[in-house]
Design an enzyme around this catalytic site. Sequence first.
Site, PDB file in Angstrom:
ATOM      1  N   LYS A 126       0.959  -1.323   0.085  1.00  0.00           N
ATOM      2  CA  LYS A 126       0.150  -0.136   0.021  1.00  0.00           C
ATOM      3  C   LYS A 126       0.901   1.142  -0.023  1.00  0.00           C
ATOM      4  O   LYS A 126       0.505   2.367  -0.711  1.00  0.00           O
ATOM      5  CB  LYS A 126      -0.774  -0.236   1.070  1.00  0.00           C
ATOM      6  CG  LYS A 126      -1.809  -1.121   1.441  1.00  0.00           C
ATOM      7  CD  LYS A 126      -2.782  -0.988   2.447  1.00  0.00           C
ATOM      8  CE  LYS A 126      -1.951  -1.050   3.882  1.00  0.00           C
ATOM      9  NZ  LYS A 126      -1.242  -2.415   4.370  1.00  0.00           N
ATOM     10  N   ARG A 180      -9.636   0.650   8.819  1.00  0.00           N
ATOM     11  CA  ARG A 180      -8.904  -0.721   8.708  1.00  0.00           C
ATOM     12  C   ARG A 180     -10.211  -1.381   9.617  1.00  0.00           C
ATOM     13  O   ARG A 180      -9.903  -2.752   9.907  1.00  0.00           O
ATOM     14  CB  ARG A 180      -7.781  -0.320   9.922  1.00  0.00           C
ATOM     15  CG  ARG A 180      -6.634  -1.174   9.339  1.00  0.00           C
ATOM     16  CD  ARG A 180      -5.570  -0.947  10.113  1.00  0.00           C
ATOM     17  NE  ARG A 180      -4.646  -0.072   9.728  1.00  0.00           N
ATOM     18  CZ  ARG A 180      -3.303  -0.449   9.242  1.00  0.00           C
ATOM     19  NH1 ARG A 180      -3.190  -1.889   9.274  1.00  0.00           N
ATOM     20  NH2 ARG A 180      -2.651   0.179   8.700  1.00  0.00           N
ATOM     21  N   ARG A 206      11.789  -5.577   4.912  1.00  0.00           N
ATOM     22  CA  ARG A 206      11.593  -3.971   4.810  1.00  0.00           C
ATOM     23  C   ARG A 206      12.503  -3.164   5.443  1.00  0.00           C
ATOM     24  O   ARG A 206      13.042  -3.432   6.667  1.00  0.00           O
ATOM     25  CB  ARG A 206      10.252  -3.543   5.081  1.00  0.00           C
ATOM     26  CG  ARG A 206      10.036  -2.288   5.020  1.00  0.00           C
ATOM     27  CD  ARG A 206       8.467  -1.860   5.032  1.00  0.00           C
ATOM     28  NE  ARG A 206       7.810  -2.228   6.084  1.00  0.00           N
ATOM     29  CZ  ARG A 206       6.549  -2.161   6.240  1.00  0.00           C
ATOM     30  NH1 ARG A 206       5.928  -1.324   5.548  1.00  0.00           N
ATOM     31  NH2 ARG A 206       5.711  -2.836   7.420  1.00  0.00           N
ATOM     32  N   ARG A 265      11.631  -1.316  10.937  1.00  0.00           N
ATOM     33  CA  ARG A 265      10.404  -0.816  11.867  1.00  0.00           C
ATOM     34  C   ARG A 265      10.119  -1.735  12.893  1.00  0.00           C
ATOM     35  O   ARG A 265      10.208  -3.016  12.983  1.00  0.00           O
ATOM     36  CB  ARG A 265       8.858  -0.818  11.092  1.00  0.00           C
ATOM     37  CG  ARG A 265       8.649   0.522  10.674  1.00  0.00           C
ATOM     38  CD  ARG A 265       7.345   0.427   9.801  1.00  0.00           C
ATOM     39  NE  ARG A 265       6.277  -0.203  10.316  1.00  0.00           N
ATOM     40  CZ  ARG A 265       5.180  -0.242   9.363  1.00  0.00           C
ATOM     41  NH1 ARG A 265       5.039   0.712   8.416  1.00  0.00           N
ATOM     42  NH2 ARG A 265       4.133  -0.886   9.939  1.00  0.00           N
ATOM     43  N   ARG A 285      -0.107  -8.709  13.703  1.00  0.00           N
ATOM     44  CA  ARG A 285      -0.690  -7.759  12.670  1.00  0.00           C
ATOM     45  C   ARG A 285      -1.675  -8.489  11.774  1.00  0.00           C
ATOM     46  O   ARG A 285      -2.586  -8.331  11.298  1.00  0.00           O
ATOM     47  CB  ARG A 285       0.327  -6.975  12.089  1.00  0.00           C
ATOM     48  CG  ARG A 285       0.957  -6.046  12.795  1.00  0.00           C
ATOM     49  CD  ARG A 285       2.348  -5.475  12.294  1.00  0.00           C
ATOM     50  NE  ARG A 285       2.235  -4.540  11.117  1.00  0.00           N
ATOM     51  CZ  ARG A 285       3.262  -4.643  10.309  1.00  0.00           C
ATOM     52  NH1 ARG A 285       4.406  -5.063  10.712  1.00  0.00           N
ATOM     53  NH2 ARG A 285       2.902  -3.941   8.905  1.00  0.00           N
TER      54      ARG A 285
HETATM   55  P1  AP5 Z   1       4.842  -1.898   1.970  1.00  0.00           P
HETATM   56  O1  AP5 Z   1       4.482  -1.094   0.745  1.00  0.00           O
HETATM   57  O2  AP5 Z   1       5.576  -0.934   2.972  1.00  0.00           O
HETATM   58  O3  AP5 Z   1       3.677  -2.196   2.436  1.00  0.00           O
HETATM   59  P2  AP5 Z   1       2.271  -1.903   3.121  1.00  0.00           P
HETATM   60  O4  AP5 Z   1       1.228  -2.655   2.603  1.00  0.00           O
HETATM   61  O5  AP5 Z   1       2.327  -0.471   3.145  1.00  0.00           O
HETATM   62  O6  AP5 Z   1       2.683  -2.344   4.603  1.00  0.00           O
HETATM   63  P3  AP5 Z   1       2.556  -1.648   5.995  1.00  0.00           P
HETATM   64  O7  AP5 Z   1       3.392  -2.595   7.022  1.00  0.00           O
HETATM   65  O8  AP5 Z   1       3.033  -0.287   6.084  1.00  0.00           O
HETATM   66  O9  AP5 Z   1       0.883  -1.737   6.382  1.00  0.00           O
HETATM   67  P4  AP5 Z   1       0.334  -1.860   7.690  1.00  0.00           P
HETATM   68  O10 AP5 Z   1      -0.951  -1.728   7.285  1.00  0.00           O
HETATM   69  O11 AP5 Z   1       0.729  -2.912   8.366  1.00  0.00           O
HETATM   70  O12 AP5 Z   1       1.070  -0.747   8.681  1.00  0.00           O
HETATM   71  P5  AP5 Z   1       0.727   0.782   8.811  1.00  0.00           P
HETATM   72  O13 AP5 Z   1       2.091   1.409   8.837  1.00  0.00           O
HETATM   73  O14 AP5 Z   1      -0.242   1.240   8.216  1.00  0.00           O
HETATM   74  O15 AP5 Z   1       5.614  -2.794   1.340  1.00  0.00           O
HETATM   75  C1  AP5 Z   1       6.328  -3.806   2.274  1.00  0.00           C
HETATM   76  C2  AP5 Z   1       7.704  -4.087   1.837  1.00  0.00           C
HETATM   77  O16 AP5 Z   1       7.656  -4.980   0.607  1.00  0.00           O
HETATM   78  C3  AP5 Z   1       8.622  -3.173   1.479  1.00  0.00           C
HETATM   79  O17 AP5 Z   1      10.016  -3.566   1.495  1.00  0.00           O
HETATM   80  C4  AP5 Z   1       8.597  -2.923  -0.321  1.00  0.00           C
HETATM   81  O18 AP5 Z   1       9.624  -2.400  -0.648  1.00  0.00           O
HETATM   82  C5  AP5 Z   1       8.156  -4.241  -0.462  1.00  0.00           C
HETATM   83  N1  AP5 Z   1       7.368  -4.429  -1.683  1.00  0.00           N
HETATM   84  C6  AP5 Z   1       6.087  -3.749  -1.754  1.00  0.00           C
HETATM   85  N2  AP5 Z   1       5.664  -4.364  -3.184  1.00  0.00           N
HETATM   86  C7  AP5 Z   1       6.464  -5.183  -3.544  1.00  0.00           C
HETATM   87  C8  AP5 Z   1       6.381  -6.104  -4.617  1.00  0.00           C
HETATM   88  N3  AP5 Z   1       5.225  -5.829  -5.554  1.00  0.00           N
HETATM   89  N4  AP5 Z   1       7.185  -6.703  -4.955  1.00  0.00           N
HETATM   90  C9  AP5 Z   1       8.544  -7.174  -3.987  1.00  0.00           C
HETATM   91  N5  AP5 Z   1       8.449  -6.173  -3.066  1.00  0.00           N
HETATM   92  C10 AP5 Z   1       7.525  -5.427  -2.675  1.00  0.00           C
HETATM   93  O19 AP5 Z   1       0.209   0.712  10.423  1.00  0.00           O
HETATM   94  C11 AP5 Z   1       1.072   0.356  11.280  1.00  0.00           C
HETATM   95  C12 AP5 Z   1       0.271   0.172  12.677  1.00  0.00           C
HETATM   96  O20 AP5 Z   1      -0.245   1.584  13.130  1.00  0.00           O
HETATM   97  C13 AP5 Z   1      -0.795  -0.871  13.027  1.00  0.00           C
HETATM   98  O21 AP5 Z   1      -0.194  -2.283  13.207  1.00  0.00           O
HETATM   99  C14 AP5 Z   1      -1.617  -0.179  13.985  1.00  0.00           C
HETATM  100  O22 AP5 Z   1      -1.266  -0.300  15.232  1.00  0.00           O
HETATM  101  C15 AP5 Z   1      -1.635   1.531  13.394  1.00  0.00           C
HETATM  102  N6  AP5 Z   1      -2.603   1.806  12.660  1.00  0.00           N
HETATM  103  C16 AP5 Z   1      -2.493   2.191  11.245  1.00  0.00           C
HETATM  104  N7  AP5 Z   1      -3.744   2.621  10.733  1.00  0.00           N
HETATM  105  C17 AP5 Z   1      -4.632   2.502  11.697  1.00  0.00           C
HETATM  106  C18 AP5 Z   1      -5.928   2.541  11.734  1.00  0.00           C
HETATM  107  N8  AP5 Z   1      -6.683   2.962  10.639  1.00  0.00           N
HETATM  108  N9  AP5 Z   1      -6.956   2.181  13.061  1.00  0.00           N
HETATM  109  C19 AP5 Z   1      -5.986   1.857  13.935  1.00  0.00           C
HETATM  110  N10 AP5 Z   1      -4.684   1.795  13.965  1.00  0.00           N
HETATM  111  C20 AP5 Z   1      -4.039   1.988  12.969  1.00  0.00           C
END
Ligand code: AP5
Length: 214
Positions: free
Chosen positions: A13, A88, A127, A160, A171
């Site tokens: 994402k 979410r 990552r 991270r 997660r």
């Molecule tokens: P990346 O693009 O970083 O993946 P992502 O989907 O953004 O993953 P996140 O871990 O950031 O999502 P998340 O939803 O768990 O975390 P968030 O920060 O939102 O890609 C991952 C890796 O793969 C990278 O190294 C990239 O280079 C590689 N990659 C990508 N695409 C690729 C491909 N096609 N081929 C090969 N490699 C590839 O949330 C973190 C925390 O915040 C949550 O756990 C929660 O505690 C809190 N939080 C966030 N939002 C909310 C909410 N709405 N409500 C409550 N708590 C929340």
Amino acid sequence: MNVILFGPPGVGKGTQGVRLSEKLGIIQLAMGDLLRAAVKEGSDLGVKAKAFMDAGKLVPDDVVVGMIEERITAADAKAGFLLDGFPRNVPQAEALAAMLDKHGLKIERVIFMDAPESMLLERLSGRLICRACGFGFHRHYSPPREEGCCDRCSGELYQRDDDREEVIAQRLGVYQEQTQPLLDYYSSADGFFKIDAAGEVADVYKALEKAVQG
Ligand code: AP5
């Protein structure tokens, strides 16, 4: 255009959200990044959020809903916004619908990205993120030119806290329990698209561009 990108942790994402929002000329509102910025500032909200994030749990809805309302109504969101990581769960989606209504806003695309769990684990555990500009890399799939150093700004790369194996498992469990029901919530909505995000970054991006064009 206003867009929602949703899908499991590690599906890409953030990676795709940066590219797509730049292309569309809209701002990317990544909930995780907003929360990590609050943690870094050491605000009350950040201190409260950190405990949930480190444990791989969702931060309480009232905290994230308030943060999003402030951002989507800010001046820099006038041309449009891309939501990454919000909503979410179904209560957050309902709160979003109510706030869009209140402010006369509309979501044009809801895009669900999916990939097999083994791939998510591999992507998350490899990552690396730049401490200075936040750009993401991967140890194997998109390594930086120089180890530990960001290609874009030479900032330091780090892993991270919630990308440790035991937190990733938590997660993914939270995703299945709380975020997956959003598929039912949104699948009949206007502008809903499902994207296979298991391919290479460039191929996934092409599929997203197509979805955005309708
Ligand atoms: P990346 O693009 O970083 O993946 P992502 O989907 O953004 O993953 P996140 O871990 O950031 O999502 P998340 O939803 O768990 O975390 P968030 O920060 O939102 O890609 C991952 C890796 O793969 C990278 O190294 C990239 O280079 C590689 N990659 C990508 N695409 C690729 C491909 N096609 N081929 C090969 N490699 C590839 O949330 C973190 C925390 O915040 C949550 O756990 C929660 O505690 C809190 N939080 C966030 N939002 C909310 C909410 N709405 N409500 C409550 N708590 C929340």
